[in-house]
Write an enzyme that holds these catalytic residues in place. Structure first.
Site, PDB file in Angstrom:
ATOM      1  N   ASP A  83     -18.593  37.776  -2.817  1.00 18.27           N
ATOM      2  CA  ASP A  83     -18.182  38.672  -1.740  1.00 18.27           C
ATOM      3  C   ASP A  83     -18.749  38.249  -0.393  1.00 18.27           C
ATOM      4  OD1 ASP A  83     -16.777  41.422  -2.786  1.00 18.27           O
ATOM      5  OD2 ASP A  83     -17.994  40.454  -4.332  1.00 18.27           O
ATOM      6  N   GLN A 122     -14.222  46.475 -14.139  1.00 16.90           N
ATOM      7  CA  GLN A 122     -13.211  45.577 -13.585  1.00 16.90           C
ATOM      8  C   GLN A 122     -12.899  44.418 -14.533  1.00 16.90           C
ATOM      9  OE1 GLN A 122     -15.903  46.693 -11.905  1.00 16.90           O
ATOM     10  NE2 GLN A 122     -15.473  47.016  -9.732  1.00 16.90           N
ATOM     11  N   ARG A 142     -16.341  48.737   3.353  1.00 21.71           N
ATOM     12  CA  ARG A 142     -17.134  48.088   2.297  1.00 21.71           C
ATOM     13  C   ARG A 142     -17.914  46.951   2.959  1.00 21.71           C
ATOM     14  NH1 ARG A 142     -14.894  46.982  -3.315  1.00 21.71           N
ATOM     15  NH2 ARG A 142     -17.112  47.429  -3.698  1.00 21.71           N
ATOM     16  N   ARG A 168      -9.076  45.980  -4.075  1.00 22.48           N
ATOM     17  CA  ARG A 168     -10.434  45.443  -4.095  1.00 22.48           C
ATOM     18  C   ARG A 168     -10.335  43.926  -4.270  1.00 22.48           C
ATOM     19  NH1 ARG A 168     -10.027  43.445  -8.433  1.00 22.48           N
ATOM     20  NH2 ARG A 168     -11.985  42.323  -8.149  1.00 22.48           N
ATOM     21  N   GLY A 169     -11.516  43.271  -4.239  1.00 22.21           N
ATOM     22  CA  GLY A 169     -11.565  41.816  -4.314  1.00 22.21           C
ATOM     23  C   GLY A 169     -11.724  41.264  -2.911  1.00 22.21           C
ATOM     24  N   ALA A 170     -12.792  40.483  -2.705  1.00 27.12           N
ATOM     25  CA  ALA A 170     -13.128  40.058  -1.343  1.00 27.12           C
ATOM     26  C   ALA A 170     -11.979  39.394  -0.593  1.00 27.12           C
ATOM     27  CB  ALA A 170     -14.353  39.148  -1.371  1.00 27.12           C
ATOM     28  N   ASN A 208     -22.437  39.047  -5.078  1.00 22.34           N
ATOM     29  CA  ASN A 208     -21.271  39.254  -5.926  1.00 22.34           C
ATOM     30  C   ASN A 208     -21.487  40.536  -6.726  1.00 22.34           C
ATOM     31  OD1 ASN A 208     -18.677  38.245  -6.879  1.00 22.34           O
ATOM     32  ND2 ASN A 208     -19.686  37.972  -8.845  1.00 22.34           N
ATOM     33  N   LYS A 209     -20.509  40.902  -7.526  1.00 19.87           N
ATOM     34  CA  LYS A 209     -20.585  42.127  -8.306  1.00 19.87           C
ATOM     35  C   LYS A 209     -21.908  42.215  -9.052  1.00 19.87           C
ATOM     36  CE  LYS A 209     -18.102  44.761  -8.430  1.00 19.87           C
ATOM     37  NZ  LYS A 209     -18.087  45.964  -7.571  1.00 19.87           N
TER      38      LYS A 209
END
Length: 347
Positions: free
Chosen positions: A230, A189, A86, A49-51, A240-241
């Site tokens: 993201d 996270q 995603r 994960r993580g853009a 973003n998250k």
């Protein structure tokens, strides 16, 4: 700058090796991904994960597909498939598209090798971009403690990180003393991943519930908030998250600067505003429990967006590898992303 990145991803044709982030911090296990099916499962389950890191995985999806069938139709299908897993993180699709464009420029028999070469070069560019971004970020970070959300370090980029890279550089420069970290519900996270990275970096970390973040900001102990992104719309609106919007609103209320740190490849020039950013929704089961433990009754509905959108007007500055953009965004952000394309930043 002497910052060093942890290793979380390796390209070893015909295998993509990734650290399974779903098991951290309890277990450090590497996955050996050999097929597009395995990759899409790893992305969908947040094992990776993580853009920015997803951009690398998008490219790897094309490489894995090319090992099976390097024909144009198959590679286009693979790029489209991996990019859709995603939808909010723009770099997943753009990384796959960039690799596809590169390999279609060579004969079919050379495409698999070209794809893996592209991935290796992409990782080196990512690491260089992270270091440049951290350098620019230190210059604008005020002295004092910092608050961050979710995970934006090596686990999210493959380099030293975006927001967490800035935090690491600022700590090394003596500008911050400690980092406050939200748990980042519902998948934790921040609690699982960011604290793990901060401890390994020797940075004092303080963990807090998401619900306590506004109170922390109002207490006056935080000098700045910094998060990743993201997807950034051309007007500066940033996805973003989920939970980022609340931090930005609270920071604006008390006059604490709110920064976004992201590579220029996170900017989507085709997206005019945050209202056009697709928001991923995840399973209700994530809200009612964690790690096999359930605390909510079965059958209860849940509203579980993975991301929210922070209006550009709430963002003090967007820190990129090419410099820091301040509001008003729009033309300023467009000029920076155009410069990135000219210099080949997007591969």
């Amino acid at each position: 700058m002497s910052l060093a990145a942890l290793e979380v991803l390796r390209f070893e044709r015909p295998v993509l090796h990734v650290l399974d982030q779903a098991l951290l911090p309890g277990e450090e296990r590497w996955l050996a991904i050999r097929s597009l099916d395995e990759l899409t499962e790893a992305i969908g389950s947040l094992r990776v994960r993580g853009a920015p890191l997803l951009g690398l995985c998008g490219a790897a999806g094309v490489a894995l597909a090319a090992e099976v069938d390097a024909g144009e139709a198959n590679l286009r299908l693979a790029a489209k498939r991996v990019g859709a897993v995603r939808p909010t993180a723009v770099e997943l699709a753009s990384g796959a598209t960039a690799c596809l464009r590169a390999v279609l420029a060579v004969p079919e028999m050379a495409r698999a090798a070209a794809a893996w070469d592209f991935c290796a070069g992409y990782l080196e560019r990512r690491r260089a971009e992270d270091l440049a971004l951290a350098t620019h970020g230190v210059a604008v970070m005020p002295r004092g403690d910092v608050l961050t959300h979710c995970n934006t370090g090596t686990l999210a980029t493959g380099g030293v990180g975006t927001a967490l890279g800035v935090i690491r550089a600022a700590f090394e420069a003596g500008r911050i003393e400690r980092c406050y970290v939200t748990e980042t519900r519902p998948l934790l996270q921040g609690a699982r991943l960011t604290t793990w990275e901060l401890l390994r970096s020797g940075i004092p970390a303080v963990l807090l519930p998401d619900a306590a973040a506004a109170a922390l900001l109002f207490s006056g102990v935080v000098a700045a908030v910094i998060t990743g992104a993201d997807r950034i719309a051309s007007n500066g609106d940033t996805a973003n998250k989920v939970g980022t919007l609340g931090l930005a609103l609270a920071a604006a209320r008390v006059g604490v600067p709110f920064f976004v740190a992201a590579p220029t490849s996170t900017v989507d020039p085709g997206c005019a505003s945050g209202g056009e950013i697709p928001i991923e929704f995840r399973a209700p089961e994530e809200v009612g429990g964690f790690g096999g433990q359930r605390w909510a009754p079965g059958g209860i509905a849940a509203w579980n967006p993975a991301f929210d959108v922070t209006p550009g007007e709430l963002i003090t500055g967007i820190i990129t590898e090419l410099g820091v953009v301040e509001p008003p965004y729009g033309e300023r952000l467009a000029a920076l992303t155009e410069r990135g394309r000219w210099e080949g930043v997007h591969g």
